[in-house]
Design an enzyme around this catalytic site. Structure first.
Site, short mmCIF file in Angstrom:
data_model
loop_
_atom_site.label_atom_id
_atom_site.label_comp_id
_atom_site.label_asym_id
_atom_site.label_seq_id
_atom_site.Cartn_x
_atom_site.Cartn_y
_atom_site.Cartn_z
N TYR A 1 29.11 -54.66 -32.19
CA TYR A 1 27.98 -54.74 -33.11
C TYR A 1 26.75 -55.31 -32.40
O TYR A 1 25.64 -54.76 -32.50
CB TYR A 1 28.36 -55.61 -34.30
N ASN B 1 18.71 -48.05 -41.66
CA ASN B 1 19.45 -49.23 -42.08
C ASN B 1 20.96 -49.07 -41.99
O ASN B 1 21.69 -50.05 -41.85
CB ASN B 1 19.05 -49.58 -43.52
N LYS C 1 23.12 -53.41 -31.72
CA LYS C 1 21.86 -53.88 -32.27
C LYS C 1 20.85 -54.22 -31.17
O LYS C 1 19.64 -54.03 -31.35
CB LYS C 1 22.11 -55.09 -33.18
N ASP D 1 27.24 -38.14 -43.44
CA ASP D 1 27.90 -38.99 -42.45
C ASP D 1 27.02 -38.98 -41.21
O ASP D 1 26.97 -37.99 -40.48
CB ASP D 1 29.29 -38.45 -42.13
#
Length: 254
Positions: A158, A92, A162, A64
């Site tokens: 998100y 990733n 990023k 995790d």
């Protein structure tokens, strides 16, 4: 000679989707691949079997990555499996929940940031330690997104994570370059996956109308970009964001 012959790579989130495409491309190009997964163990084992059936080497490592100690452990295990070597890391692993800012909790925010950004920091730091000890240099590639610069509704956490990943790579490229370690990002557009067209038909249709190359991306497209960045062909490429989106970022927004 294959592009990544002799390399030892760790791909996080390699159990499916983009991670699967990256791992298979690395193996095809000659790398021994450590496949990290959190819950998709069976899927990661399937990828490992595909690699081994084609004559490559692969191992599945479970962790995790929201836990900093787990990040360090999985990097250490990958290097030990690689006989003390780790030449490439692909960060990733990520989550992409849909939640509007109204109603988003701090816990919602932290889950995305810890998975998408903090794990990148911790895994990169641990990998660099291994690469520095060996003195061979290496490459680190973060999977970012075109949403780092073009936000989508209900993706604020998100998109922010990023965008931060892109800047982390640039900062890391600046600081780690003296050790021969290159750090870059790959920013995919919409990548096809099982059930996407059925679950989001209007979005897929809009994308296909808009994208200059006329199709969805494939996991292998991202894998190709990552393999290039980890290879000697990119030996003077660092701090760069390689956009893999079929040209959609070139479309005017007015």
């Amino acid at each position: 000679m294959r592009l990544l012959e002799g390399q030892v790579a760790l791909v996080t989130g390699a159990g499916g989707g983009i991670g699967r495409g990256i791992a298979l491309r690395f193996a095809e190009q000659g790398a021994a691949v450590a496949l990290h997964c959190r819950t998709s163990v069976e899927s990661a084992r399937e990828v490992a079997s595909l690699v081994e059936d084609s004559g490559g080497r692969a191992v599945v490592l479970q962790a995790d990555l929201t836990d900093e100690d787990a990040c360090r452990r999985v990097v250490r295990e990958a290097a030990e499996w690689g006989d003390g070597r780790l030449t490439a890391l692909v960060n990733n692993a990520a989550v992409q929940p849909v939640r509007e800012l109204d109603g988003m909790t701090a816990s919602d925010w932290r889950t995305v940031v810890d998975t998408n950004l903090t794990s990148v920091f911790a895994c990169t730091q641990a990998a660099v330690e291994v690469m520095r000890e060996r003195g061979e240099g290496g490459s680190v590639t973060h999977i970012a997104s075109i949403e780092a610069s073009a936000p989508a509704p209900a993706h604020a956490h998100y998109c922010a994570s990023k965008a931060a990943v892109v800047m982390h790579a640039r900062s890391a490229a600046l600081e780690y370059g003296r050790y021969g370690i290159r750090v870059n990002t790959v920013s995919p557009g919409l990548i096809d996956r099982e059930g996407l067209a059925e679950g989001w038909p209007e979005g897929v249709e809009r994308w296909q109308r808009a994208v200059p190359l006329g199709r969805l991306g494939r996991a292998e497209d991202v894998g190709d970009a990552c393999a290039f960045l980890a290879s000697p062909l990119a030996s003077w490429v660092s701090g760069h964001d390689l956009v893999v989106d079929g040209g959609i970022s070139a479309r005017p927004t007015w």
